[in-house]
Design an enzyme around this catalytic site. Structure first.
Site, mmCIF file in Angstrom:
data_model
loop_
_atom_site.group_PDB
_atom_site.id
_atom_site.type_symbol
_atom_site.label_atom_id
_atom_site.label_comp_id
_atom_site.label_asym_id
_atom_site.label_seq_id
_atom_site.Cartn_x
_atom_site.Cartn_y
_atom_site.Cartn_z
ATOM 1 N N ASN A 9 0.869 -1.179 0.000
ATOM 2 C CA ASN A 9 0.000 0.000 0.000
ATOM 3 C C ASN A 9 0.904 1.226 0.000
ATOM 4 O O ASN A 9 1.512 1.547 1.019
ATOM 5 C CB ASN A 9 -0.884 -0.032 1.253
ATOM 6 C CG ASN A 9 -1.683 1.247 1.432
ATOM 7 O OD1 ASN A 9 -1.795 2.056 0.504
ATOM 8 N ND2 ASN A 9 -2.227 1.451 2.613
ATOM 9 N N LYS A 11 0.048 4.262 -0.257
ATOM 10 C CA LYS A 11 -0.612 5.460 0.294
ATOM 11 C C LYS A 11 -0.396 6.649 -0.668
ATOM 12 O O LYS A 11 -0.431 6.459 -1.872
ATOM 13 C CB LYS A 11 -0.080 5.755 1.701
ATOM 14 C CG LYS A 11 -0.101 4.524 2.598
ATOM 15 C CD LYS A 11 0.145 4.834 4.024
ATOM 16 C CE LYS A 11 0.241 3.524 4.797
ATOM 17 N NZ LYS A 11 0.216 3.702 6.218
ATOM 18 N N HIS A 95 -9.313 0.926 5.086
ATOM 19 C CA HIS A 95 -8.024 1.160 5.765
ATOM 20 C C HIS A 95 -8.253 2.126 6.930
ATOM 21 O O HIS A 95 -9.103 3.022 6.843
ATOM 22 C CB HIS A 95 -7.025 1.740 4.760
ATOM 23 C CG HIS A 95 -5.626 1.773 5.290
ATOM 24 N ND1 HIS A 95 -5.179 2.748 6.145
ATOM 25 C CD2 HIS A 95 -4.581 0.924 5.115
ATOM 26 C CE1 HIS A 95 -3.914 2.508 6.466
ATOM 27 N NE2 HIS A 95 -3.529 1.398 5.844
ATOM 28 N N GLU A 97 -6.729 4.625 7.866
ATOM 29 C CA GLU A 97 -6.610 6.046 7.506
ATOM 30 C C GLU A 97 -7.898 6.543 6.845
ATOM 31 O O GLU A 97 -8.311 7.682 7.038
ATOM 32 C CB GLU A 97 -5.374 6.252 6.599
ATOM 33 C CG GLU A 97 -4.089 6.141 7.422
ATOM 34 C CD GLU A 97 -2.892 5.602 6.678
ATOM 35 O OE1 GLU A 97 -2.873 5.610 5.439
ATOM 36 O OE2 GLU A 97 -1.934 5.157 7.364
ATOM 37 N N GLU A 167 -5.066 -5.011 10.955
ATOM 38 C CA GLU A 167 -4.068 -3.963 11.090
ATOM 39 C C GLU A 167 -4.301 -3.185 12.383
ATOM 40 O O GLU A 167 -5.111 -2.241 12.403
ATOM 41 C CB GLU A 167 -4.154 -2.990 9.907
ATOM 42 C CG GLU A 167 -3.902 -3.630 8.558
ATOM 43 C CD GLU A 167 -3.295 -2.648 7.577
ATOM 44 O OE1 GLU A 167 -2.242 -2.960 7.028
ATOM 45 O OE2 GLU A 167 -3.863 -1.551 7.386
ATOM 46 N N GLY A 173 2.719 2.353 10.590
ATOM 47 C CA GLY A 173 3.625 3.482 10.366
ATOM 48 C C GLY A 173 4.363 3.925 11.616
ATOM 49 O O GLY A 173 4.995 4.981 11.625
ATOM 50 N N SER A 213 3.736 -2.093 10.310
ATOM 51 C CA SER A 213 5.200 -2.092 10.411
ATOM 52 C C SER A 213 5.835 -3.443 10.093
ATOM 53 O O SER A 213 6.774 -3.875 10.762
ATOM 54 C CB SER A 213 5.637 -1.589 11.795
ATOM 55 O OG SER A 213 5.182 -0.266 11.991
HETATM 56 C C1 PEP Z 1 -0.555 0.096 6.003
HETATM 57 O O1 PEP Z 1 -0.538 1.161 5.451
HETATM 58 O O2 PEP Z 1 -1.515 -0.654 5.816
HETATM 59 C C2 PEP Z 1 0.573 -0.288 6.852
HETATM 60 C C3 PEP Z 1 0.513 -1.419 7.486
HETATM 61 O O3 PEP Z 1 1.635 0.593 6.920
HETATM 62 P P1 PEP Z 1 3.100 0.303 7.554
HETATM 63 O O4 PEP Z 1 3.578 -1.001 6.990
HETATM 64 O O5 PEP Z 1 3.937 1.456 7.118
HETATM 65 O O6 PEP Z 1 2.927 0.228 9.041
#
Ligand code: PEP
Length: 254
Positions: A9, A11, A95, A97, A167, A173, A213
């Site tokens: 992803n 973003k 997601h 976000e 998640e 992040g 992460s």
């Molecule tokens: C995500 O955007 O779904 C995500 C898991 O980001 P990151 O791997 O940067 O934590």
């Protein structure tokens, strides 16, 4: 046996066709031999054209969002039908976000999910708790509530075509990953809910990715867990070498 699935992803990064190509040319070289893992990359809409370099490779194109209507007066939105013209196969929905910054509700995500399935896209639906919810011991309640809302009235043949991404918001992040045990416990709980709602066969067939992460140095220990079927990767999917290393970690048997 569930096949591993790893998604990147991007973003709001690598937003030009050239920026997408710069990463993808190298990435294709690094993972072109891998066929036992499903791989997709979800770039920003403006890079979807650049991502067409992926056509006829083992890497599929995803999108990060869509609306549940086909066309019309919905300024700033994009439909499943439009995405399909750009060879999009996967669609990330719900997601955190989107839920937190853009106030998407379970009800909206449910409508998007049904539309994505109707259009033959492969949905990847994200669920996960905030840090305060985990610390208050409410993780399972949150997961149950999100699943009830997001998957409302979904038939068995629809849920089976859906990938779930667990998640935890506190791990996205932040560099702070859920331990493999913490993640696996929630994944097992998701299967428990699926079994109660559908049946054991459905629960054991659906793929559940972990996201938060995921990096080359922690991917293998996460993917070894019984209920983890791959990852949804943000930051580490932006560079070819780190994303390829994560995918290679999924090529080994559990
Ligand atoms: C995500 O955007 O779904 C995500 C898991 O980001 P990151 O791997 O940067 O934590």
């Amino acid at each position: 046996m569930r096949k591993f699935i790893i998604g990147g992803n991007w973003k709001m990064n690598r937003g030009t066709p050239q920026a997408a190509k710069d990463m993808l040319e190298e990435f294709i070289r690094l993972v072109r031999e891998i066929n036992n893992v499903d791989i997709f990359i979800a770039p920003p809409f403006t890079s979807l054209g650049g991502a067409s370099i992926l056509l006829n490779t083992n890497i599929k194109i995803g999108a990060q969002n869509m609306y549940f209507e086909d066309t019309g007066a919905f300024t700033g939105e994009i439909s499943a039908k439009f995405l399909k013209t750009l060879n999009v196969e996967y669609i990330i929905l719900g997601h955190s976000e989107r839920r937190n910054i853009f106030k998407e509700t379970d009800e909206m995500i449910n409508k998007k999910l049904k539309k994505a399935l109707e259009e033959g896209l492969k949905p990847v639906v994200c669920i996960g708790e905030h840090l305060e919810e985990r610390e208050a011991g409410n993780t399972k309640n949150v997961i149950k509530r999100q699943m009830e809302g997001t998957f409302k009235d979904l038939k068995k043949e629809q849920i089976i075509r859906t990938v779930i991404a667990y998640e935890p918001i506190w791990a996205i992040g932040t560099g702070r990953t859920a331990t493999p045990q913490q993640a696996d416990e929630v994944h097992a709980y998701i299967r428990e809910i699926l079994e109660k709602t559908y049946d054991a066969n459905t629960a054991s067939s659906i793929r559940i990715q972990y996201g938060g992460s995921v990096k080359p140095n922690n991917a293998r220990e996460l993917f070894e867990m019984e209920n983890i079927d791959g990852g949804l990767v943000g930051g580490a999917s932006l560079e070819a070498a780190s994303f390829a290393a994560i995918i290679k970690a999924a090529t080994k048997e559990k």
